[in-house]
Scaffold this motif. Structure first.
Motif, short mmCIF file in Angstrom:
data_model
loop_
_atom_site.label_atom_id
_atom_site.label_comp_id
_atom_site.label_asym_id
_atom_site.label_seq_id
_atom_site.Cartn_x
_atom_site.Cartn_y
_atom_site.Cartn_z
N GLN A 109 0.82 -1.16 0.12
CA GLN A 109 0.05 -0.01 0.07
C GLN A 109 1.08 1.27 0.05
OE1 GLN A 109 -2.57 -0.72 3.41
NE2 GLN A 109 -4.37 -0.71 1.98
N LYS A 110 0.47 2.13 -0.76
CA LYS A 110 1.07 3.37 -0.91
C LYS A 110 0.21 4.56 -0.34
CE LYS A 110 3.64 6.44 -4.24
NZ LYS A 110 4.03 6.45 -5.68
N THR A 111 0.88 5.38 0.61
CA THR A 111 0.09 6.56 1.05
C THR A 111 0.56 7.83 0.85
OG1 THR A 111 -0.53 5.20 2.89
CG2 THR A 111 -0.71 7.70 3.42
N GLU A 112 -0.13 8.67 0.05
CA GLU A 112 0.33 9.99 -0.15
C GLU A 112 -0.53 11.02 0.44
OE1 GLU A 112 2.54 11.05 -2.52
OE2 GLU A 112 2.67 9.51 -3.92
N THR A 113 0.03 12.03 1.05
CA THR A 113 -0.62 13.25 1.67
C THR A 113 -0.72 14.56 0.88
OG1 THR A 113 -0.06 12.29 3.83
CG2 THR A 113 -0.64 14.49 3.71
N PHE A 114 -1.62 15.15 0.86
CA PHE A 114 -1.70 16.67 0.22
C PHE A 114 -2.64 17.49 1.05
CE2 PHE A 114 -5.35 14.19 -1.68
CZ PHE A 114 -6.39 15.02 -1.68
N LYS A 115 -2.37 18.91 0.54
CA LYS A 115 -3.20 20.00 1.53
C LYS A 115 -3.87 20.57 0.62
CE LYS A 115 -0.01 20.08 5.67
NZ LYS A 115 0.77 21.17 6.54
N VAL A 116 -4.91 21.27 1.10
CA VAL A 116 -5.66 22.22 0.08
C VAL A 116 -5.79 23.53 1.00
CG1 VAL A 116 -7.79 22.62 -1.20
CG2 VAL A 116 -6.71 20.41 -1.14
N LEU A 117 -5.70 24.86 0.36
CA LEU A 117 -5.65 25.89 1.21
C LEU A 117 -7.01 26.74 0.25
CD1 LEU A 117 -4.70 28.12 3.41
CD2 LEU A 117 -3.48 28.99 1.63
N GLN A 118 -8.00 27.24 1.16
CA GLN A 118 -9.00 28.12 0.38
C GLN A 118 -8.48 29.41 1.21
OE1 GLN A 118 -10.92 29.22 -1.58
NE2 GLN A 118 -11.85 30.91 -0.29
N PHE A 119 -8.44 30.56 0.30
CA PHE A 119 -7.92 31.86 0.99
C PHE A 119 -8.71 32.96 0.07
CE2 PHE A 119 -3.34 33.68 1.85
CZ PHE A 119 -4.02 34.56 2.80
N ASN A 120 -9.66 33.67 0.63
CA ASN A 120 -9.97 34.80 0.08
C ASN A 120 -8.89 35.92 0.37
OD1 ASN A 120 -11.29 37.55 0.09
ND2 ASN A 120 -13.12 36.57 -0.34
N ILE A 121 -8.25 36.55 -0.61
CA ILE A 121 -7.20 37.32 -0.51
C ILE A 121 -7.70 38.79 -0.26
CG2 ILE A 121 -5.47 35.75 -1.12
CD1 ILE A 121 -5.79 36.81 -3.89
N TRP A 122 -8.74 39.30 -0.34
CA TRP A 122 -9.47 40.56 -0.15
C TRP A 122 -8.43 41.66 -1.19
CZ3 TRP A 122 -9.39 44.05 4.85
CH2 TRP A 122 -10.54 45.14 4.46
N GLN A 123 -9.14 41.58 -2.35
CA GLN A 123 -8.79 42.30 -3.33
C GLN A 123 -6.99 42.18 -3.73
OE1 GLN A 123 -11.07 43.92 -5.05
NE2 GLN A 123 -12.68 43.97 -3.58
N GLU A 124 -6.60 41.11 -3.83
CA GLU A 124 -5.34 40.70 -3.98
C GLU A 124 -4.44 41.03 -2.92
OE1 GLU A 124 -4.08 42.00 -7.87
OE2 GLU A 124 -5.74 40.87 -8.94
N GLY A 125 -4.94 41.27 -1.79
CA GLY A 125 -4.05 41.72 -0.50
C GLY A 125 -3.53 43.24 -0.85
N ALA A 126 -4.37 43.92 -1.78
CA ALA A 126 -3.92 45.28 -1.90
C ALA A 126 -4.75 46.23 -0.85
CB ALA A 126 -4.63 45.59 -3.17
N VAL A 127 -5.63 45.62 0.07
CA VAL A 127 -6.38 46.50 0.85
C VAL A 127 -5.42 46.97 2.07
CG1 VAL A 127 -8.39 46.99 2.23
CG2 VAL A 127 -8.52 45.83 0.12
#
Length: 345
Positions: free
Chosen positions: A22-40
């Motif tokens: 058996q082979k086990t892989e781990t992965f991560k997902v990030l959901q990120f609202n960045i508020w106008q590209e971080g420009a604010v």
């Protein structure tokens, strides 16, 4: 006796061989609202890049990509991540965006941006020998009926009488195109599932979940006694998708998982307040996934400041939510969501 011992040894050997194969892989997902590209927020763009690096996410779903001044935000953030020693791949998008640690074999617009009423994009990639279809959604911000419940118009945020008729709330909610966009996603993603791909959807839905507006919470958080089957989350549940946060933390009383409005400490309070006399805290940022053989959710957490905005004030409520606080500048009025998955094949 020898025969039994031999049988036991054979069984142990079989179990060992099965486990080692058996082979086990781990992965991560990030959901990120960045508020106008971080420009604010001053220094917000660099803070977005720093938080992505810190998350160590394999896939990042972004909300509020604006491509200001004829720039391509996804190109800029990929370059900023490269300067930080991290390789990601992306493609041109508007309103929402996608990043992948793995080369992208296909990308498409699932629901195009029209009159600033939301978008959905898709990429296909491969980690090891497993294909993934990752989708990003930033859904229509208009006709936000969860504000109407709380006494504010869901289009212009002017003070109104709270709308407490369930039929009226659902009618207001369906005047948005959030359900149209989600119907498109569900249809397109069926083809990815049929092709044997793991399907992940991250996004700011601009709509709460029916898993949060329940009998248990109907007299809390200015829900006015309502149990609401919010359209987008109900559609996804009926289509078989799992809400990562609620899978890990099913109780919305102990784990509300608020993602907006978050207390962005470097921004003046008035810029964070939408409905100053109401409790409008909600969980509107999600990581959804389709069940897949061998796929399990191992962890999910909120990323961002512990504080929220409640009735026009900065507050910190004592909940059981797991929260990873920022190390430096926090670039947005949302909190992010980080999910960790394990795939065993």
């Amino acid at each position: 006796m020898k025969k039994h011992l031999f049988t036991a040894l054979v069984l142990l050997l079989a179990v060992f061989c099965f486990s080692s194969c058996q082979k086990t892989e781990t992965f991560k997902v990030l959901q990120f609202n960045i508020w106008q590209e971080g420009a604010v927020v001053k220094g917000g763009f660099d803070a977005v890049a720093d938080e992505i690096v810190r998350s160590n996410a394999d896939f990042v779903t972004l909300s509020e990509v604006r491509n200001y001044h004829n720039t391509r935000f996804c190109d800029r953030i990929v370059e900023a991540l490269k300067e930080r020693g991290q390789t990601y791949y992306s493609f041109y998008t508007e309103d929402s965006g996608l990043l992948s640690r793995y080369p992208i074999s296909d990308s498409s617009t699932v629901y195009p941006l029209n009159d600033d009423r939301g978008s959905i994009y898709r990429l296909v990639t491969k980690k090891g020998d497993q294909e993934f279809a990752v989708y990003t959604a930033h859904l229509d911000y208009r006709n936000c009926a969860y504000y109407d419940v709380r006494g504010y118009d869901g289009n212009d945020w002017e003070k109104i009488e709270p709308v407490t008729s369930l039929d009226s709330i659902l009618l207001l909610n369906r005047a948005s195109v959030r359900d149209d966009a989600m119907a498109r996603f569900i249809s397109v993603a069926e083809k990815d599932k049929a092709a044997g791909r793991i399907v992940i959807l991250g996004g700011d839905f601009n709509e709460p979940s029916h898993l949060d507006w329940t009998e248990a919470t109907k007299d809390m958080r200015d829900h006015y006694g309502l149990v609401i089957p919010w359209d987008v989350s109900v559609m996804l549940e009926k289509a078989g998708y799992k809400d990562s946060y609620r899978e890990k933390y099913p109780d919305p009383v102990t784990h509300p998982g608020f993602t907006c409005p978050g207390d962005c400490p470097d921004i003046a309070l008035e810029k964070l307040v939408w409905s100053p006399k109401a409790d409008d805290r909600d969980r509107i940022d999600f990581i959804m996934y389709a069940p897949f053989e061998g796929l399990s959710l191992t962890d999910v957490t909120i990323v961002g400041p512990k504080g929220d905005i409640l009735r026009g004030e900065r507050v910190t409520e004592n909940t059981a939510d797991p929260i990873i606080e920022p190390q430096g500048i926090w670039p947005t009025d949302h909190k992010a969501v980080l999910a960790t998955f394990q795939l065993t094949k």
